[in-house]
Design a protein around this motif. Structure first.
Motif, PDB file in Angstrom:
ATOM      1  N   SER A   4      65.588   2.505  10.361  1.00 30.50           N
ATOM      2  CA  SER A   4      64.438   2.603   9.457  1.00 30.50           C
ATOM      3  C   SER A   4      63.114   2.451  10.219  1.00 30.50           C
ATOM      4  O   SER A   4      62.135   3.130   9.911  1.00 30.50           O
ATOM      5  N   LEU A   5      63.094   1.590  11.227  1.00 25.07           N
ATOM      6  CA  LEU A   5      61.894   1.407  12.033  1.00 25.07           C
ATOM      7  C   LEU A   5      61.620   2.659  12.864  1.00 25.07           C
ATOM      8  O   LEU A   5      60.459   3.078  12.996  1.00 25.07           O
ATOM      9  N   ILE A   6      62.650   3.261  13.399  1.00 28.49           N
ATOM     10  CA  ILE A   6      62.489   4.504  14.160  1.00 28.49           C
ATOM     11  C   ILE A   6      61.905   5.590  13.265  1.00 28.49           C
ATOM     12  O   ILE A   6      60.964   6.293  13.650  1.00 28.49           O
ATOM     13  N   LYS A   7      62.438   5.709  12.053  1.00 30.94           N
ATOM     14  CA  LYS A   7      61.936   6.732  11.124  1.00 30.94           C
ATOM     15  C   LYS A   7      60.472   6.466  10.761  1.00 30.94           C
ATOM     16  O   LYS A   7      59.668   7.393  10.672  1.00 30.94           O
ATOM     17  N   ARG A   8      60.129   5.219  10.549  1.00 35.29           N
ATOM     18  CA  ARG A   8      58.758   4.866  10.215  1.00 35.29           C
ATOM     19  C   ARG A   8      57.813   5.190  11.372  1.00 35.29           C
ATOM     20  O   ARG A   8      56.728   5.748  11.171  1.00 35.29           O
ATOM     21  N   ARG A   9      58.235   4.856  12.584  1.00 40.30           N
ATOM     22  CA  ARG A   9      57.410   5.162  13.755  1.00 40.30           C
ATOM     23  C   ARG A   9      57.292   6.663  13.964  1.00 40.30           C
ATOM     24  O   ARG A   9      56.223   7.164  14.333  1.00 40.30           O
ATOM     25  N   LEU A  10      58.376   7.396  13.711  1.00 38.95           N
ATOM     26  CA  LEU A  10      58.327   8.860  13.811  1.00 38.95           C
ATOM     27  C   LEU A  10      57.331   9.451  12.817  1.00 38.95           C
ATOM     28  O   LEU A  10      56.561  10.355  13.150  1.00 38.95           O
ATOM     29  N   ALA A  11      57.335   8.932  11.605  1.00 36.29           N
ATOM     30  CA  ALA A  11      56.396   9.417  10.596  1.00 36.29           C
ATOM     31  C   ALA A  11      54.965   9.123  11.016  1.00 36.29           C
ATOM     32  O   ALA A  11      54.070   9.975  10.862  1.00 36.29           O
ATOM     33  N   ASP A  12      54.727   7.935  11.572  1.00 39.83           N
ATOM     34  CA  ASP A  12      53.394   7.571  12.032  1.00 39.83           C
ATOM     35  C   ASP A  12      52.933   8.478  13.177  1.00 39.83           C
ATOM     36  O   ASP A  12      51.813   8.986  13.166  1.00 39.83           O
ATOM     37  N   VAL A  13      53.813   8.687  14.133  1.00 36.90           N
ATOM     38  CA  VAL A  13      53.479   9.556  15.270  1.00 36.90           C
ATOM     39  C   VAL A  13      53.207  10.977  14.790  1.00 36.90           C
ATOM     40  O   VAL A  13      52.264  11.627  15.233  1.00 36.90           O
ATOM     41  N   SER A  14      54.007  11.442  13.854  1.00 36.78           N
ATOM     42  CA  SER A  14      53.827  12.786  13.314  1.00 36.78           C
ATOM     43  C   SER A  14      52.471  12.922  12.623  1.00 36.78           C
ATOM     44  O   SER A  14      51.763  13.924  12.814  1.00 36.78           O
ATOM     45  N   ASP A  15      52.086  11.921  11.848  1.00 35.73           N
ATOM     46  CA  ASP A  15      50.784  11.939  11.176  1.00 35.73           C
ATOM     47  C   ASP A  15      49.644  11.942  12.192  1.00 35.73           C
ATOM     48  O   ASP A  15      48.663  12.682  12.043  1.00 35.73           O
ATOM     49  N   ARG A  16      49.770  11.117  13.209  1.00 35.66           N
ATOM     50  CA  ARG A  16      48.731  11.061  14.234  1.00 35.66           C
ATOM     51  C   ARG A  16      48.646  12.373  15.000  1.00 35.66           C
ATOM     52  O   ARG A  16      47.539  12.846  15.301  1.00 35.66           O
ATOM     53  N   LEU A  17      49.790  12.965  15.301  1.00 32.87           N
ATOM     54  CA  LEU A  17      49.795  14.262  15.983  1.00 32.87           C
ATOM     55  C   LEU A  17      49.102  15.331  15.142  1.00 32.87           C
ATOM     56  O   LEU A  17      48.313  16.128  15.656  1.00 32.87           O
ATOM     57  N   ARG A  18      49.418  15.352  13.861  1.00 35.00           N
ATOM     58  CA  ARG A  18      48.807  16.335  12.966  1.00 35.00           C
ATOM     59  C   ARG A  18      47.285  16.179  12.959  1.00 35.00           C
ATOM     60  O   ARG A  18      46.541  17.149  13.045  1.00 35.00           O
ATOM     61  N   GLY A  19      46.831  14.936  12.885  1.00 39.44           N
ATOM     62  CA  GLY A  19      45.390  14.674  12.890  1.00 39.44           C
ATOM     63  C   GLY A  19      44.725  15.110  14.194  1.00 39.44           C
ATOM     64  O   GLY A  19      43.656  15.719  14.185  1.00 39.44           O
ATOM     65  N   LEU A  20      45.373  14.811  15.318  1.00 42.05           N
ATOM     66  CA  LEU A  20      44.810  15.206  16.615  1.00 42.05           C
ATOM     67  C   LEU A  20      44.802  16.722  16.781  1.00 42.05           C
ATOM     68  O   LEU A  20      43.852  17.281  17.338  1.00 42.05           O
ATOM     69  N   ARG A  21      45.836  17.372  16.302  1.00 38.86           N
ATOM     70  CA  ARG A  21      45.872  18.841  16.407  1.00 38.86           C
ATOM     71  C   ARG A  21      44.794  19.477  15.529  1.00 38.86           C
ATOM     72  O   ARG A  21      44.188  20.474  15.931  1.00 38.86           O
ATOM     73  N   ASP A  22      44.559  18.903  14.354  1.00 36.25           N
ATOM     74  CA  ASP A  22      43.473  19.397  13.497  1.00 36.25           C
ATOM     75  C   ASP A  22      42.124  19.199  14.192  1.00 36.25           C
ATOM     76  O   ASP A  22      41.264  20.082  14.172  1.00 36.25           O
ATOM     77  N   GLU A  23      41.956  18.035  14.802  1.00 37.52           N
ATOM     78  CA  GLU A  23      40.712  17.759  15.521  1.00 37.52           C
ATOM     79  C   GLU A  23      40.548  18.717  16.700  1.00 37.52           C
ATOM     80  O   GLU A  23      39.442  19.194  16.981  1.00 37.52           O
TER      81      GLU A  23
END
Length: 97
Positions: A4-23
């Motif tokens: 569950s922690l791995i999945k949560r961290r994956l979701a966080d990393v994915s959100d941050r990646l999406r934001g950086l790619r948009d930027e």
């Protein structure tokens, strides 16, 4: 590390990646504009040969260079997050087995 922690961290990393790619998309557009302005001001400085035109060129070039450095920093952050994402996916696959 719990699944569950791995999945949560994956979701966080994915959100941050999406934001950086948009930027990055916005930065690329701004960099293209600033580079164009710097090129135009360089030509004006060459033609007019005045101190004011040279100063305007240096200013425009400095802005374009700063945006290029920001873009490079963004790419570095994206690369690090992609590496983290790959490591987390490997852990998740290992947990599944």
């Amino acid at each position: 590390m719990p699944r569950s922690l791995i999945k949560r961290r994956l979701a966080d990393v994915s959100d941050r990646l999406r934001g950086l790619r948009d930027e990055l998309i916005m930065v690329d557009e701004q960099l293209a504009q600033l580079a164009s302005e710097a090129d135009d001001s360089r030509l004006r400085a060459l033609i007019s040969e005045t101190p004011l035109a040279e100063h305007e060129h240096r200013e425009a070039q400095r802005h374009a260079d700063a945006m290029a450095r920001h873009r490079a920093d963004l790419l570095g952050s994206i690369e690090k997050l992609e590496t983290t994402q790959d490591e987390l996916l490997d852990r998740l696959i290992a947990e599944t087995r």
